[in-house]
Design an enzyme around this catalytic site. Structure first.
Site, PDB file in Angstrom:
ATOM      1  N   ASP A 225       0.859  -1.182   0.000  1.00 42.85           N
ATOM      2  CA  ASP A 225       0.000   0.000   0.000  1.00 42.85           C
ATOM      3  C   ASP A 225       0.897   1.233   0.000  1.00 42.85           C
ATOM      4  OD1 ASP A 225      -2.363   1.631   0.349  1.00 42.85           O
ATOM      5  OD2 ASP A 225      -1.780   1.875   2.444  1.00 42.85           O
ATOM      6  N   SER A 226       0.279   2.387  -0.215  1.00 45.21           N
ATOM      7  CA  SER A 226       1.018   3.647  -0.143  1.00 45.21           C
ATOM      8  C   SER A 226       1.468   3.948   1.286  1.00 45.21           C
ATOM      9  CB  SER A 226       0.134   4.776  -0.667  1.00 45.21           C
ATOM     10  OG  SER A 226      -1.082   4.803   0.069  1.00 45.21           O
TER      11      SER A 226
ATOM     12  N   TYR B 258      -0.593   8.585  -2.225  1.00 45.10           N
ATOM     13  CA  TYR B 258      -0.611   8.360  -3.674  1.00 45.10           C
ATOM     14  C   TYR B 258      -1.829   9.057  -4.299  1.00 45.10           C
ATOM     15  CZ  TYR B 258       2.875   4.500  -3.521  1.00 45.10           C
ATOM     16  OH  TYR B 258       3.994   3.726  -3.382  1.00 45.10           O
ATOM     17  N   GLY B 259      -2.824   9.269  -3.471  1.00 43.79           N
ATOM     18  CA  GLY B 259      -4.125   9.747  -3.975  1.00 43.79           C
ATOM     19  C   GLY B 259      -4.086  11.101  -4.649  1.00 43.79           C
TER      20      GLY B 259
ATOM     21  N   CYS C 188      -4.102  -1.143  -2.146  1.00 40.81           N
ATOM     22  CA  CYS C 188      -4.233   0.314  -2.259  1.00 40.81           C
ATOM     23  C   CYS C 188      -5.150   0.570  -3.437  1.00 40.81           C
ATOM     24  CB  CYS C 188      -2.856   0.928  -2.502  1.00 40.81           C
ATOM     25  SG  CYS C 188      -2.886   2.697  -2.819  1.00 40.81           S
ATOM     26  N   ASN C 189      -6.226   1.268  -3.195  1.00 37.48           N
ATOM     27  CA  ASN C 189      -7.172   1.536  -4.286  1.00 37.48           C
ATOM     28  C   ASN C 189      -6.528   2.376  -5.377  1.00 37.48           C
ATOM     29  OD1 ASN C 189     -10.242   0.825  -3.414  1.00 37.48           O
ATOM     30  ND2 ASN C 189      -8.986   1.245  -1.638  1.00 37.48           N
ATOM     31  N   THR C 190      -5.715   3.355  -4.963  1.00 37.95           N
ATOM     32  CA  THR C 190      -5.124   4.268  -5.941  1.00 37.95           C
ATOM     33  C   THR C 190      -4.136   3.515  -6.842  1.00 37.95           C
ATOM     34  OG1 THR C 190      -5.392   6.042  -4.332  1.00 37.95           O
ATOM     35  CG2 THR C 190      -3.945   6.478  -6.187  1.00 37.95           C
TER      36      THR C 190
ATOM     37  N   GLU D  33      -5.567   9.148   9.678  1.00 37.55           N
ATOM     38  CA  GLU D  33      -4.178   9.024  10.139  1.00 37.55           C
ATOM     39  C   GLU D  33      -3.940   9.833  11.411  1.00 37.55           C
ATOM     40  OE1 GLU D  33      -1.059   8.827   7.382  1.00 37.55           O
ATOM     41  OE2 GLU D  33      -2.140   7.320   6.233  1.00 37.55           O
TER      42      GLU D  33
ATOM     43  N   CYS E  39     -11.369   3.429  -0.605  1.00 38.69           N
ATOM     44  CA  CYS E  39     -10.050   3.867  -0.174  1.00 38.69           C
ATOM     45  C   CYS E  39      -9.729   3.063   1.082  1.00 38.69           C
ATOM     46  CB  CYS E  39     -10.081   5.362   0.141  1.00 38.69           C
ATOM     47  SG  CYS E  39      -8.602   5.952   0.962  1.00 38.69           S
ATOM     48  N   THR E  40      -8.474   2.652   1.180  1.00 32.80           N
ATOM     49  CA  THR E  40      -8.088   1.749   2.278  1.00 32.80           C
ATOM     50  C   THR E  40      -8.420   2.281   3.667  1.00 32.80           C
ATOM     51  OG1 THR E  40      -5.933   2.812   2.080  1.00 32.80           O
ATOM     52  CG2 THR E  40      -6.192   0.629   1.089  1.00 32.80           C
ATOM     53  N   HIS E  41      -8.440   3.606   3.812  1.00 30.99           N
ATOM     54  CA  HIS E  41      -8.657   4.184   5.147  1.00 30.99           C
ATOM     55  C   HIS E  41     -10.133   4.185   5.556  1.00 30.99           C
ATOM     56  CE1 HIS E  41      -4.633   5.532   4.319  1.00 30.99           C
ATOM     57  NE2 HIS E  41      -4.523   6.137   5.482  1.00 30.99           N
TER      58      HIS E  41
HETATM   59  N1  DGL Z   1      -4.076   3.794   0.086  1.00 32.03           N
HETATM   60  C1  DGL Z   1      -4.719   4.862  -0.633  1.00 32.03           C
HETATM   61  C2  DGL Z   1      -5.968   4.320  -1.340  1.00 32.03           C
HETATM   62  O1  DGL Z   1      -6.521   3.296  -0.982  1.00 32.03           O
HETATM   63  C3  DGL Z   1      -5.112   6.011   0.286  1.00 32.03           C
HETATM   64  C4  DGL Z   1      -3.943   6.812   0.784  1.00 32.03           C
HETATM   65  C5  DGL Z   1      -3.200   7.520  -0.324  1.00 32.03           C
HETATM   66  O2  DGL Z   1      -3.714   8.496  -0.904  1.00 32.03           O
HETATM   67  O3  DGL Z   1      -2.091   7.103  -0.610  1.00 32.03           O
HETATM   68  O4  DGL Z   1      -6.412   4.891  -2.282  1.00 32.03           O
END
Ligand code: DGL
Length: 276
Positions: free
Chosen positions: A13-14, A45-46, A76-78, A156, A188-190
């Site tokens: 993940d990011s 990453y977003g 990571c979705n992004t 976070e 999004c993972t969060h």
């Molecule tokens: N992990 C990213 C996602 O799921 C969220 C955090 C980021 O922007 O890197 O899109």
């Protein structure tokens, strides 16, 4: 030579968010080992370009390959939205699963009216991948997408149960709810960490889809297809077979991991990811 079934799964993940995916893998595939990499030096990453996210993802896959993994989970979705092709190319035949398709598939199955909302980072929403994945399965579906960039820093910061977070969620979801969605993808993972807040704010009429859980289910299927499931249970007293790597801030990562995961994370090792 080691039996491939006994090798770990590479999860990346990011940064911290992918731990929500690792958590679901730990809960649902308890026999599997995990090597987790969080790109804490370069998160988020977003808000980055496709080109950058691809370059970062390639480096991470090259690092994971040094850890002798049997499959890769793009947690990571992004990265899934913008770099899946590059990741598969770099993986050179190692099976790969991302978080978008499993989430989209279940949303299509669960939505009664076919009115589906997607919330995610700017990059994920801009890529349109959720909408495309939904339409590939359910062409008549009506999809409304909304980027919610402030939610990642709030999670976070640990502001999960906070009036300010509630107000921001409501402001983002206003338009989505007005559209009359009956299903909402937490893309999004969060966001699964805000699940109970989102549930309270959207009410019981909206089905929430957690791609993290659906990805663990999809991973199980992927391992079965490739005959790669580990059948050897962890013996009592043996340490948990999970290793954690980050590109920066190992202590902060371990602290967050301990608040999310069902196991103790004593430490994470730093990797100079630019060297891969
Ligand atoms: N992990 C990213 C996602 O799921 C969220 C955090 C980021 O922007 O890197 O899109």
């Amino acid at each position: 030579m080691q039996d491939s079934k006994n090798l770990p799964i590479g999860v990346f993940d990011s940064g911290l968010g992918g731990l929500t995916v690792a958590r679901e893998i730990m809960r649902n595939l308890p026999m599997e080992q995990i090597v987790y990499f969080g790109d804490t030096a370069r998160v988020p990453y977003g808000s980055k370009s496709r080109q950058t996210i691809r370059r970062y993802s390639r480096q991470i896959v090259r690092f994971l390959k040094t850890q002798e993994i049997k499959a890769i989970v793009v947690a990571c979705n992004t990265a899934t939205a913008l770099a899946m092709e590059a990741i598969r190319e770099e993986a050179e035949g190692i099976p790969v699963i991302g978080v978008v398709e499993p989430g989209a598939r279940v949303a299509c199955q669960e939505s009664r009216k076919g009115r589906i909302g997607v919330i995610a980072t700017r990059a994920t929403i801009g890529s349109n991948v959720y909408s495309e994945a939904i339409h590939a399965i359910r062409p008549e579906a009506q999809v409304i997408s909304k980027a919610c960039p402030l939610l990642v820093p709030l999670v976070e910061e640990g502001w999960l149960h906070d009036k300010i977070t509630d107000e921001i969620i409501l402001r983002y979801l206003d338009e989505v709810l007005e559209y009359g969605v009956d299903t909402l993808i937490l893309g999004c993972t969060h966001y699964p960490l805000l699940r109970s807040e989102i549930r309270r704010l959207v009410g019981d009429g909206v089905r929430l889809i957690n791609p993290a859980y659906e990805t663990a289910v999809g991973l199980k299927r992927l391992l079965e297809e490739h005959h790669l499931e580990n059948g050897t249970p962890r013996r009592a007293g043996e340490p948990y077979p999970y290793r954690f790597f980050v590109s920066d801030e190992a202590e902060r990562f371990a602290g967050f991991a301990n608040s999310v995961l069902p196991v103790d994370v004593a430490s994470a090792r730093i990797v100079q990811i630019e060297e891969f």
